[in-house]
Design a protein around this motif. Structure first.
Motif, PDB file in Angstrom:
ATOM      1  N   SER A  14       0.829  -1.211   0.000  1.00 52.97           N
ATOM      2  CA  SER A  14       0.000   0.000   0.000  1.00 52.97           C
ATOM      3  C   SER A  14       0.860   1.257   0.000  1.00 52.97           C
ATOM      4  O   SER A  14       0.526   2.253  -0.650  1.00 52.97           O
ATOM      5  CB  SER A  14      -0.925   0.002   1.222  1.00 52.97           C
ATOM      6  OG  SER A  14      -1.911  -1.001   1.123  1.00 52.97           O
ATOM      7  N   GLN A  18       0.621   4.206  -2.708  1.00 54.50           N
ATOM      8  CA  GLN A  18       0.397   5.585  -2.281  1.00 54.50           C
ATOM      9  C   GLN A  18       1.535   6.503  -2.730  1.00 54.50           C
ATOM     10  O   GLN A  18       1.312   7.665  -3.074  1.00 54.50           O
ATOM     11  CB  GLN A  18       0.259   5.643  -0.758  1.00 54.50           C
ATOM     12  CG  GLN A  18      -0.965   4.929  -0.185  1.00 54.50           C
ATOM     13  CD  GLN A  18      -2.266   5.619  -0.542  1.00 54.50           C
ATOM     14  OE1 GLN A  18      -2.860   5.363  -1.589  1.00 54.50           O
ATOM     15  NE2 GLN A  18      -2.722   6.505   0.322  1.00 54.50           N
ATOM     16  N   SER A  21       0.921   7.572  -6.449  1.00 54.85           N
ATOM     17  CA  SER A  21      -0.446   7.848  -6.906  1.00 54.85           C
ATOM     18  C   SER A  21      -0.880   9.302  -6.741  1.00 54.85           C
ATOM     19  O   SER A  21      -2.009   9.641  -7.064  1.00 54.85           O
ATOM     20  CB  SER A  21      -1.440   6.933  -6.161  1.00 54.85           C
ATOM     21  OG  SER A  21      -1.410   7.200  -4.770  1.00 54.85           O
ATOM     22  N   ASN A 129      -6.861   5.206  -2.836  1.00 60.47           N
ATOM     23  CA  ASN A 129      -6.944   5.644  -1.449  1.00 60.47           C
ATOM     24  C   ASN A 129      -7.897   4.776  -0.639  1.00 60.47           C
ATOM     25  O   ASN A 129      -7.627   4.443   0.517  1.00 60.47           O
ATOM     26  CB  ASN A 129      -7.403   7.109  -1.406  1.00 60.47           C
ATOM     27  CG  ASN A 129      -6.594   7.933  -0.430  1.00 60.47           C
ATOM     28  OD1 ASN A 129      -5.603   7.467   0.120  1.00 60.47           O
ATOM     29  ND2 ASN A 129      -7.010   9.152  -0.205  1.00 60.47           N
ATOM     30  N   ASN A 132      -6.200   1.355   0.039  1.00 58.04           N
ATOM     31  CA  ASN A 132      -5.059   1.393   0.958  1.00 58.04           C
ATOM     32  C   ASN A 132      -5.410   1.928   2.333  1.00 58.04           C
ATOM     33  O   ASN A 132      -5.012   1.365   3.359  1.00 58.04           O
ATOM     34  CB  ASN A 132      -3.936   2.225   0.339  1.00 58.04           C
ATOM     35  CG  ASN A 132      -3.410   1.614  -0.945  1.00 58.04           C
ATOM     36  OD1 ASN A 132      -3.195   0.417  -1.030  1.00 58.04           O
ATOM     37  ND2 ASN A 132      -3.219   2.437  -1.963  1.00 58.04           N
ATOM     38  N   MET A 151      -0.401   6.045   5.627  1.00 56.95           N
ATOM     39  CA  MET A 151      -0.866   5.903   4.243  1.00 56.95           C
ATOM     40  C   MET A 151      -1.092   7.259   3.596  1.00 56.95           C
ATOM     41  O   MET A 151      -0.671   7.516   2.462  1.00 56.95           O
ATOM     42  CB  MET A 151      -2.149   5.070   4.192  1.00 56.95           C
ATOM     43  CG  MET A 151      -1.957   3.625   4.603  1.00 56.95           C
ATOM     44  SD  MET A 151      -0.708   2.802   3.569  1.00 56.95           S
ATOM     45  CE  MET A 151      -0.193   1.488   4.664  1.00 56.95           C
ATOM     46  N   GLN A 152      -1.765   8.141   4.307  1.00 55.47           N
ATOM     47  CA  GLN A 152      -2.017   9.472   3.751  1.00 55.47           C
ATOM     48  C   GLN A 152      -0.715  10.264   3.631  1.00 55.47           C
ATOM     49  O   GLN A 152      -0.563  11.091   2.733  1.00 55.47           O
ATOM     50  CB  GLN A 152      -3.015  10.222   4.642  1.00 55.47           C
ATOM     51  CG  GLN A 152      -4.423   9.654   4.646  1.00 55.47           C
ATOM     52  CD  GLN A 152      -5.178   9.986   3.364  1.00 55.47           C
ATOM     53  OE1 GLN A 152      -4.596  10.287   2.327  1.00 55.47           O
ATOM     54  NE2 GLN A 152      -6.498   9.926   3.421  1.00 55.47           N
ATOM     55  N   LEU A 155       1.025   9.331   0.479  1.00 49.08           N
ATOM     56  CA  LEU A 155       0.327   9.975  -0.629  1.00 49.08           C
ATOM     57  C   LEU A 155       0.753  11.438  -0.734  1.00 49.08           C
ATOM     58  O   LEU A 155       0.958  11.960  -1.835  1.00 49.08           O
ATOM     59  CB  LEU A 155      -1.189   9.881  -0.430  1.00 49.08           C
ATOM     60  CG  LEU A 155      -2.050  10.568  -1.492  1.00 49.08           C
ATOM     61  CD1 LEU A 155      -1.797   9.971  -2.867  1.00 49.08           C
ATOM     62  CD2 LEU A 155      -3.530  10.483  -1.126  1.00 49.08           C
ATOM     63  N   SER A 158       4.061  11.663  -2.389  1.00 44.92           N
ATOM     64  CA  SER A 158       4.135  11.122  -3.751  1.00 44.92           C
ATOM     65  C   SER A 158       4.403  12.201  -4.790  1.00 44.92           C
ATOM     66  O   SER A 158       5.053  11.931  -5.811  1.00 44.92           O
ATOM     67  CB  SER A 158       2.851  10.366  -4.096  1.00 44.92           C
ATOM     68  OG  SER A 158       1.731  11.244  -4.054  1.00 44.92           O
TER      69      SER A 158
END
Length: 524
Positions: A14, A18, A21, A129, A132, A151-152, A155, A158
């Motif tokens: 994940s 992330q 993405s 999103n 994940n 996770m955020q 992102l 990224s």
């Protein structure tokens, strides 16, 4: 195959998805060539960019698909990887046709068709999103804030990671059209390889917190590394060979979550072999407990509420309104970052650095808000909405700094705005899962996220675009000086302050609920 299929491998997969993405945060890199190649004025460009935001937050379909693909009735069929794959198809189609339009491979499409391409590219993000973030919240249910924040956070990083890939392939100045093609190809390959490993494992072990802290440290190291590279590029410059070498090191750092996964697997096997006990199944933690009704009659929580049940509560609309103000003004800022910099006569390298640094501040907000709010929730029973109110207040200060137009104001203001904006993306889904339950989290979470593009449309097109075109030159629709965006950012300051007030109301309404939530978790 089962030997490597653990929730820690799922977390590592994940993280990679992330990390590649967040192309929506790099719009400023190719917005100018999109504007010139399609002969758009600023208002039209802002209008097109809004569809990126609409696509990036319209996650109702991805939420329903995730619920269907992960329901127990499906047995071994389906899973989060299906959600990733559907997003992957939209990602490739959207960016490929944007590139084809920019380089002239196809005739310049009408504005509505370009909006469709941009929408498809953006609409892939909710699928990534949802797969994940919701999977992480389910796999690490006791530390949802930290897991969602990680996770955020990746992102948020990224954008900077994709720009480093761009520099490694194309060099310092590069070609924005090539960057669009790179977006269509490279992330597609990465996600296709990693998506089969994203799975739901509703288990809890005593070492969850330790290994999540390990992933947190890795994310901070990667953020620090990116900041150093971006600073060196901006101040000293890097040769092509050094850009390639620095990106290879970045890839090695991104691979390090696998070491956490291996260590976690070894420790769990050692524990199980010594105790001869199974890993604790937390499906009971995900079963709906009794609802809590407050004296004012507001339905504060019914775990596993569906979308319609959630929308019938006042708290849903308070959260929606706060996000309209916070995400809307954040979207409007990042979408116009290049134009703001150009109006202040920043160089191309400085503008690329600004976009990359925005990703760092975005990451710090996403990761920090999740991690810090978890600490204050578990230790002091602080409701998470209080951090939403604080960060929206910080965002208002950032808007004032940008509006000043002073030297370096865009750098300083973007730090505060980026961190505050990123915080909303960590706090909102976690608050959603706590208030409305985790089973339909994806659907409710992305329904609330629709507030972002609504706010972005109002602030980007009706405020920033309107006031920019009003003072821009009639000859080439350009504007230079602090007056180009000053009025717009003063208006956005008021919007962010109003959002902070709304979040404060949500804080007072849910304070008793959060105390009960902490007490319930401590009993388990």
């Amino acid at each position: 195959m089962e030997r490597i299929n653990t929730k820690w491998v799922a977390a590592a997969a994940s993280i990679w998805i992330q990390s590649f993405s967040g192309a929506t945060y790099t719009f400023a890199i190719y917005s100018s060539i999109l504007k010139s190649s399609q002969s758009y004025d600023q208002s039209t460009l802002d209008f097109v960019s809004v569809f990126k935001d609409i696509g990036g937050t319209f996650g109702i379909i991805s939420g329903f698909l995730y619920t269907a693909m992960t329901s127990k009735s499906r047995g071994g069929c389906g899973g989060p990887w299906v959600v990733v794959f559907v997003g992957l198809v939209q990602w490739f189609v959207g960016f490929f046709f944007i590139w084809a339009s920019v380089v002239g491979l196809i005739a310049p499409p009408p504005v509505p068709v370009m909006c469709l391409f941009v929408f498809l590219a953006g609409h892939s993000l909710p699928f990534f999103n949802t797969a994940n973030v919701v999977t992480a919240a389910r796999n690490f249910s006791r530390y949802g804030g930290t897991a969602v924040g990680i996770m955020q956070g990746f992102l948020g990083l990224s954008g900077a990671i994709l720009i480093q890939l761009y520099h490694a392939v194309c060099g310092g100045e590069g070609n924005p059209a090539t960057f669009i093609l790179l977006l269509a190809i490279a992330p597609t390959l990465v996600m296709f390889v990693t998506m089969p490993f994203v799975r739901v494992y509703e288990t809890v072990t005593t070492s969850d917190k330790k290994h999540l802290d390990g992933l947190s440290v890795i994310s901070l190291i990667i953020a620090a590394y990116l900041m150093v590279i971006i600073t060196v590029e901006n101040v000293l410059g890097l040769s092509r060979s050094m850009q390639i070498f620095s990106f290879i090191l970045l890839l090695l750092l991104l691979a390090s979550p696998l070491f956490v996964a291996v260590r976690a697997l070894r420790e769990e096997r050692q524990t199980l072999s010594s105790l001869d006990l199974p890993v604790l199944d937390t499906s009971a933690l995900l079963d709906p407990p009794s609802s809590i009704i407050f004296p004012d009659g507001d339905h504060v929580v019914a775990e596993d509420s569906n979308l319609l049940e959630a929308m019938s509560t006042v708290n849903f609309w308070l959260l929606f309104l706060a996000m309209l103000c916070g995400m809307g003004s954040g979207f409007a800022t990042v979408n116009n970052m290049r134009q703001i910099g150009e109006s202040l006569r920043y160089s191309s390298v400085q503008l690329n650095s600004l976009v990359s640094l925005w990703s760092i501040w975005n990451f710090l907000g996403r990761f920090g808000a999740g991690y810090v709010s978890d600490i204050f929730l578990h230790k002091y029973s602080w409701p998470r909405p209080v951090f939403m109110a604080i960060t929206l207040g910080v965002m208002a200060i950032g808007h004032i700094i940008v509006a000043s137009g002073l030297q370096g104001s865009l750098y300083a203001g973007s730090v505060l705005i980026g961190m505050a904006y990123g915080s909303q993306w960590s706090l909102m889904p976690t608050i959603t899962s706590e208030i409305f339950g985790i089973r339909h989290m994806g659907t409710i979470y992305f329904t609330i996220s629709i507030a972002g593009p609504i706010g972005s449309y109002i602030l980007s097109v009706k405020v920033i675009g309107y006031f920019y075109d009003k003072v821009a030159s009639e000859d080439d629709n350009s504007c230079f000086g602090s007056q180009c965006f000053r009025t717009s950012f003063m208006i956005m300051t008021s919007v962010a302050l109003f959002g902070s007030l709304v979040a404060s109301v949500l804080f007072f309404r849910t304070s008793k609920f959060y105390k009960n939530l902490v007490a319930k978790r401590n009993l388990k």
